[in-house]
Design a protein around this motif. Structure first.
Motif, PDB file in Angstrom:
ATOM      1  N   MET A   1      39.503  15.406  52.857  1.00  0.00           N
ATOM      2  CA  MET A   1      38.152  15.976  52.746  1.00  0.00           C
ATOM      3  C   MET A   1      37.983  16.573  51.361  1.00  0.00           C
ATOM      4  O   MET A   1      38.954  16.748  50.611  1.00  0.00           O
ATOM      5  N   ALA A   2      36.737  16.872  50.988  1.00  0.00           N
ATOM      6  CA  ALA A   2      36.450  17.452  49.678  1.00  0.00           C
ATOM      7  C   ALA A   2      37.195  18.777  49.525  1.00  0.00           C
ATOM      8  O   ALA A   2      37.218  19.599  50.438  1.00  0.00           O
ATOM      9  N   GLU A   3      37.808  18.980  48.360  1.00  0.00           N
ATOM     10  CA  GLU A   3      38.609  20.194  48.153  1.00  0.00           C
ATOM     11  C   GLU A   3      38.419  20.749  46.755  1.00  0.00           C
ATOM     12  O   GLU A   3      37.865  21.835  46.572  1.00  0.00           O
ATOM     13  N   PHE A   4      38.851  20.054  45.746  1.00  0.00           N
ATOM     14  CA  PHE A   4      38.779  20.531  44.362  1.00  0.00           C
ATOM     15  C   PHE A   4      37.513  19.946  43.735  1.00  0.00           C
ATOM     16  O   PHE A   4      37.540  18.914  43.089  1.00  0.00           O
ATOM     17  N   THR A   5      36.372  20.616  43.972  1.00  0.00           N
ATOM     18  CA  THR A   5      35.083  20.116  43.514  1.00  0.00           C
ATOM     19  C   THR A   5      34.485  21.049  42.465  1.00  0.00           C
ATOM     20  O   THR A   5      34.901  22.200  42.330  1.00  0.00           O
ATOM     21  N   VAL A   6      33.495  20.536  41.736  1.00  0.00           N
ATOM     22  CA  VAL A   6      32.860  21.316  40.673  1.00  0.00           C
ATOM     23  C   VAL A   6      32.212  22.576  41.236  1.00  0.00           C
ATOM     24  O   VAL A   6      32.357  23.676  40.682  1.00  0.00           O
TER      25      VAL A   6
ATOM     26  N   PHE B   1      25.818  24.975  50.399  1.00  0.00           N
ATOM     27  CA  PHE B   1      26.009  23.628  49.861  1.00  0.00           C
ATOM     28  C   PHE B   1      26.789  22.731  50.822  1.00  0.00           C
ATOM     29  O   PHE B   1      27.264  21.666  50.433  1.00  0.00           O
ATOM     30  N   ARG B   2      26.928  23.201  52.066  1.00  0.00           N
ATOM     31  CA  ARG B   2      27.670  22.457  53.079  1.00  0.00           C
ATOM     32  C   ARG B   2      29.098  22.150  52.616  1.00  0.00           C
ATOM     33  O   ARG B   2      29.602  21.036  52.754  1.00  0.00           O
ATOM     34  N   GLY B   3      29.727  23.161  52.056  1.00  0.00           N
ATOM     35  CA  GLY B   3      31.097  22.992  51.586  1.00  0.00           C
ATOM     36  C   GLY B   3      32.089  22.935  52.730  1.00  0.00           C
ATOM     37  O   GLY B   3      31.852  23.477  53.814  1.00  0.00           O
ATOM     38  N   THR B   4      33.212  22.294  52.489  1.00  0.00           N
ATOM     39  CA  THR B   4      34.260  22.177  53.501  1.00  0.00           C
ATOM     40  C   THR B   4      35.145  23.417  53.476  1.00  0.00           C
ATOM     41  O   THR B   4      35.091  24.232  52.547  1.00  0.00           O
ATOM     42  N   ILE B   5      36.004  23.534  54.470  1.00  0.00           N
ATOM     43  CA  ILE B   5      36.925  24.666  54.533  1.00  0.00           C
ATOM     44  C   ILE B   5      37.907  24.638  53.363  1.00  0.00           C
ATOM     45  O   ILE B   5      38.307  25.687  52.846  1.00  0.00           O
ATOM     46  N   LEU B   6      38.271  23.443  52.899  1.00  0.00           N
ATOM     47  CA  LEU B   6      39.191  23.350  51.767  1.00  0.00           C
ATOM     48  C   LEU B   6      38.483  23.672  50.459  1.00  0.00           C
ATOM     49  O   LEU B   6      39.110  24.185  49.518  1.00  0.00           O
ATOM     50  N   GLU B   7      37.190  23.384  50.356  1.00  0.00           N
ATOM     51  CA  GLU B   7      36.437  23.829  49.183  1.00  0.00           C
ATOM     52  C   GLU B   7      36.351  25.352  49.171  1.00  0.00           C
ATOM     53  O   GLU B   7      36.465  25.978  48.103  1.00  0.00           O
ATOM     54  N   GLU B   8      36.146  25.951  50.316  1.00  0.00           N
ATOM     55  CA  GLU B   8      36.154  27.411  50.409  1.00  0.00           C
ATOM     56  C   GLU B   8      37.508  27.965  49.987  1.00  0.00           C
ATOM     57  O   GLU B   8      37.589  29.004  49.312  1.00  0.00           O
ATOM     58  N   ASN B   9      38.575  27.296  50.352  1.00  0.00           N
ATOM     59  CA  ASN B   9      39.922  27.716  49.975  1.00  0.00           C
ATOM     60  C   ASN B   9      40.101  27.665  48.461  1.00  0.00           C
ATOM     61  O   ASN B   9      40.653  28.587  47.854  1.00  0.00           O
ATOM     62  N   THR B  10      39.620  26.579  47.835  1.00  0.00           N
ATOM     63  CA  THR B  10      39.702  26.453  46.375  1.00  0.00           C
ATOM     64  C   THR B  10      38.879  27.530  45.687  1.00  0.00           C
ATOM     65  O   THR B  10      39.316  28.145  44.703  1.00  0.00           O
ATOM     66  N   CYS B  11      37.673  27.767  46.195  1.00  0.00           N
ATOM     67  CA  CYS B  11      36.791  28.778  45.610  1.00  0.00           C
ATOM     68  C   CYS B  11      37.426  30.163  45.700  1.00  0.00           C
ATOM     69  O   CYS B  11      37.427  30.923  44.724  1.00  0.00           O
ATOM     70  N   ARG B  12      37.973  30.502  46.863  1.00  0.00           N
ATOM     71  CA  ARG B  12      38.617  31.810  47.033  1.00  0.00           C
ATOM     72  C   ARG B  12      39.808  31.966  46.100  1.00  0.00           C
ATOM     73  O   ARG B  12      40.000  33.013  45.481  1.00  0.00           O
ATOM     74  N   THR B  13      40.608  30.931  45.985  1.00  0.00           N
ATOM     75  CA  THR B  13      41.790  30.993  45.133  1.00  0.00           C
ATOM     76  C   THR B  13      41.408  31.208  43.676  1.00  0.00           C
ATOM     77  O   THR B  13      42.037  31.997  42.956  1.00  0.00           O
ATOM     78  N   THR B  14      40.369  30.507  43.212  1.00  0.00           N
ATOM     79  CA  THR B  14      39.908  30.662  41.828  1.00  0.00           C
ATOM     80  C   THR B  14      39.381  32.064  41.586  1.00  0.00           C
ATOM     81  O   THR B  14      39.623  32.667  40.530  1.00  0.00           O
ATOM     82  N   ALA B  15      38.664  32.605  42.570  1.00  0.00           N
ATOM     83  CA  ALA B  15      38.008  33.903  42.401  1.00  0.00           C
ATOM     84  C   ALA B  15      38.983  35.064  42.442  1.00  0.00           C
ATOM     85  O   ALA B  15      38.881  36.009  41.655  1.00  0.00           O
ATOM     86  N   ALA B  16      39.926  35.030  43.380  1.00  0.00           N
ATOM     87  CA  ALA B  16      40.788  36.192  43.620  1.00  0.00           C
ATOM     88  C   ALA B  16      41.686  36.514  42.435  1.00  0.00           C
ATOM     89  O   ALA B  16      42.099  37.661  42.256  1.00  0.00           O
ATOM     90  N   VAL B  17      42.003  35.518  41.616  1.00  0.00           N
ATOM     91  CA  VAL B  17      42.933  35.753  40.518  1.00  0.00           C
ATOM     92  C   VAL B  17      42.341  36.689  39.467  1.00  0.00           C
ATOM     93  O   VAL B  17      43.076  37.327  38.705  1.00  0.00           O
ATOM     94  N   GLY B  18      41.001  36.815  39.413  1.00  0.00           N
ATOM     95  CA  GLY B  18      40.383  37.725  38.450  1.00  0.00           C
ATOM     96  C   GLY B  18      40.780  39.166  38.692  1.00  0.00           C
ATOM     97  O   GLY B  18      41.049  39.927  37.755  1.00  0.00           O
ATOM     98  N   GLU B  19      40.809  39.564  39.969  1.00  0.00           N
ATOM     99  CA  GLU B  19      41.232  40.934  40.306  1.00  0.00           C
ATOM    100  C   GLU B  19      42.675  41.172  39.918  1.00  0.00           C
ATOM    101  O   GLU B  19      43.034  42.241  39.416  1.00  0.00           O
ATOM    102  N   ALA B  20      43.528  40.169  40.160  1.00  0.00           N
ATOM    103  CA  ALA B  20      44.947  40.323  39.837  1.00  0.00           C
ATOM    104  C   ALA B  20      45.145  40.499  38.338  1.00  0.00           C
ATOM    105  O   ALA B  20      45.924  41.351  37.889  1.00  0.00           O
ATOM    106  N   LEU B  21      44.447  39.700  37.557  1.00  0.00           N
ATOM    107  CA  LEU B  21      44.569  39.818  36.103  1.00  0.00           C
ATOM    108  C   LEU B  21      44.027  41.168  35.636  1.00  0.00           C
ATOM    109  O   LEU B  21      44.581  41.776  34.712  1.00  0.00           O
TER     110      LEU B  21
END
Length: 662
Positions: free
Chosen positions: A14-19, A64-84
């Motif tokens: 399924m869609a995962e690593f999308t723009v 945007f009717r995103g998949t659960i794996l797209e949500e996973n990619t989005c969360r992973t990209t976003a959360a690293v900002g707090e860590a940095l």
């Protein structure tokens, strides 16, 4: 043993690593990083962004009717900002506090964050399988995050528990936060004196005020009614929460009273500017903990870190061998045998990138210290310590969660090593301080990012994400956060009275980094305390104490953090006791456990979301006070603790009763 199956099976495509997933995540990375930077400078702590990132990702991608794996990619990209942001605010302001910089250096700050963050991603690539497949690590916040994502899917059960608990926790955070609608004080505290003796206060280097009567005592503080910390204790269980709390007991009920009893004048080393009100004895107890016990805990964590790595040696070796074997399979054309959910970035490229990054890091250190030898030593310390503490950070995140990961403590250990080596090779003064802080910044950013990514990779492992895609997404998040984070730091420094390091933005961790770097390089460091802490951990190892690292962490964390975690463990113990007494069948036991995790997940996410919102409101309005100050008594906090406990006990047992009745 049956083969593990993720929520989205490995064979599912399924869609995962999308723009859209990456772009939304990158924007969130910058925003969450900026909000947490303010919170960390103000309060000395940050809020783990995994939960708010998960909720926002679900809400945004649902449009945007995103998949659960797209949500996973989005969360992973976003959360690293707090860590940095956490890695940056714990170290970079120290350049200003020590006087090495007169203002934020955008280029050097960005380069340090960028290199540290990318290294954190690369180090974790080596460690992912080792830590994720360790059955002894509960990964409480990863499990909680995965449950939130699963509950948010259409048709999933338990969403009401999650989002109801989120709203409840958000309300509790609002009414007790210093910048919220204050209906209560976070804690109640009192200093109980042992005996009577007269001690003269010292202010501005001179005697100040009448002799105070005191002969040592115990500083007593109630646990904070934190839904998130209580829920972390609930998820990790009574055993691990008790170990962390044991460190808090050692610090606050043994070491602090002992130090004050032996030398009642200990507080006079809290040198404050002349004309200011001298501190109370409660202030002195806290000061002794910050200036005496915490350095001891740093020495303890230093030994515990190496011991943790030693205990992990077989798992680390097996993980590296497995990664090498996978690389050989790919080279031999049989890479398709590796399931999608187990494919990391190729080890060959990861190794090359780590080695390639050492060169620019060494050059940056040369610019700092103006010494080829100093730059080489700094780069070597950074690489070794970075990998070591990335492993330790991942281990701790797997045990107590990212929110309680003592990144600053790990960084202090690195700073001490780097400072000693700088002194040994003759690099002193501002050059030596700059090099030491440069090493600390890269390692701190690396450790913070490594811990956060390990948490997200575990959540992705549960949900069925592809590891290498998540690792690339993390790098994108690091790049965006690194290039944007200096701007809010600069605005906060120039726009806040007193700037960073002043009374409004005290930046406690950065102040400690500055003190240690100046103290060691300048030859004025309390080495006996560090040595005592190291010896204490050696003793714990010899007697077989469970998890010396967690005990050291408990000593390093404030009591208001360790106590709620312990209370959460007690609540879980009570729930387990009810289940055992009722002799529930396995399906009912699982229902109780799952419902409890859902509720705890919602409580963690709710406090994190409200904390983020309040930080953003304060940063946007420039107001450091409460939105509305109605009442500041402490007694409602005790009632709220009981209410939180009741929620975590009653609803899971009620859910099992419904299943049984059905």
């Amino acid at each position: 043993m049956s083969e593990y199956r993720s929520f989205v099976p490995a064979e599912t495509t399924m869609a995962e690593f999308t723009v859209k997933a990456v772009v939304i995540g990158a924007i969130m990375s910058a925003v969450l990083g900026a909000a947490n930077a303010y919170l960390g400078l103000k309060a000395g702590m940050t809020v783990a962004a995994t939960f708010p990132a998960a909720v926002v990702a679900m809400a945004a991608l649902r449009l945007f009717r995103g998949t659960i794996l797209e949500e996973n990619t989005c969360r992973t990209t976003a959360a690293v900002g707090e860590a940095l942001a956490a890695g940056a605010i714990f170290t970079i302001p120290a350049f200003l506090i020590t006087g090495v910089w007169t203002s934020f250096n955008y280029v050097e700050s960005t380069v340090l964050m960028l290199l540290g963050g990318i290294l954190g991603v690369l180090f974790v690539t080596f460690l992912r399988r080792v830590l994720i497949e360790d059955a002894t690590l509960p990964f409480p916040e990863s499990v909680a995050c995965a449950e939130i994502v699963k509950a948010g899917q259409k048709g999933s059960t338990g969403a009401g528990y999650v989002f109801g608990a989120m709203g409840f926790a958000a309300l509790l955070q609002l009414v007790q936060a210093s910048n919220g609608v204050k209906l209560m004080a976070a804690t109640w505290s009192k200093f109980v004196a042992f005996s009577q003796s007269k001690v003269q206060m010292m202010v501005g280097g001179a005697a100040h005020g009448p002799p105070a009567v005191h002969g040592g005592g115990i500083f007593i503080e109630t646990p904070g009614p934190s839904p998130a910390l209580i829920s972390v204790g609930y998820i990790i269980g009574p055993r691990l929460s008790s170990i962390v709390f044991a460190g808090g007991v050692l610090a606050w009920f043994l070491l602090v009273p002992l130090l004050l009893f032996i030398n009642p004048g200990m507080g006079m080393y809290l040198d404050i500017p002349a004309g200011d009100a001298y501190p109370t004895w409660a202030d002195m107890a806290k000061g002794v903990w910050r200036s005496q016990v915490r350095p001891l805990a740093v020495g303890s964590m230093l030994v515990a870190a190496f011991f943790t790595l030693f205990r992990m040696r077989k798992s680390l070796g097996a993980g590296i061998r497995r990664a090498v074997n996978d690389m050989r399979k790919v080279a031999g054309g049989v890479g398709q045998e590796t399931p999608r959910t187990e494919r990391d970035l190729p080890l060959k490229w990861v190794s090359f990138m780590i080695l390639a990054m050492v060169v620019p890091i060494a050059y940056v250190y040369y610019l700092f210290c103006d010494s080829v030898g100093g730059a080489a030593v700094a780069a070597l310390v950074m690489t070794v310590a970075g990998f070591l503490f990335a492993a330790v950070a991942g281990f701790l995140v797997g045990t107590i969660g990212s929110s309680n990961n003592p990144v600053s403590g790990l960084t202090l250990s690195t700073l001490i090593i780097a400072a000693l080596l700088m002194v040994a090779i003759g690099v002193t003064g501002n050059f030596g301080i700059a090099a030491v802080l440069g090493v600390a910044t890269v390692v701190c950013c690396s450790s913070a990012v490594a811990g956060d990514i390990m948490q997200d990779l575990k959540a992705g492992h549960i949900l069925g994400g592809t590891p290498w895609k998540m690792q690339v997404a993390c790098m994108i998040g690091v790049v965006v956060a690194a290039f944007t984070l200096v701007l809010p730091l600069h605005l906060l420094h120039v726009g806040t009275p007193g700037g960073i390091g002043g009374p409004n933005l005290s930046a406690p961790q950065a102040g400690l980094m500055a003190m240690l770097s100046q103290g060691i390089v300048g030859g004025d460091m309390a080495w006996p305390l560090v040595g005592v802490g190291a010896a204490f951990t050696v003793a714990m190892i010899l007697v077989g104490a469970p998890s010396p690292m967690l005990i050291a962490v408990g000593m390093y964390l404030p009591f208001t953090a360790t106590a709620p975690i312990f209370l959460g463990g007690i609540v879980k113990w009570l729930v387990d006791g009810f289940v055992a007494r009722r002799a529930m069948e396995k399906p009912l036991q699982e229902k109780v456990d799952n419902t409890g995790i859902l509720i705890a997940s919602g409580l963690i996410a709710g406090e994190a979301l409200m904390g983020m919102g309040l930080a953003a409101w304060t940063a946007g309005t420039g107001s450091g006070g409460a939105i509305l100050d109605l009442y500041d008594g402490a007694w409602p906090g005790g009632i709220l603790i009981l209410v939180i406990a009741a929620v975590l006990i009653w609803f899971p047992l009620r859910a099992a009763g419904k299943v049984s009745a059905g």
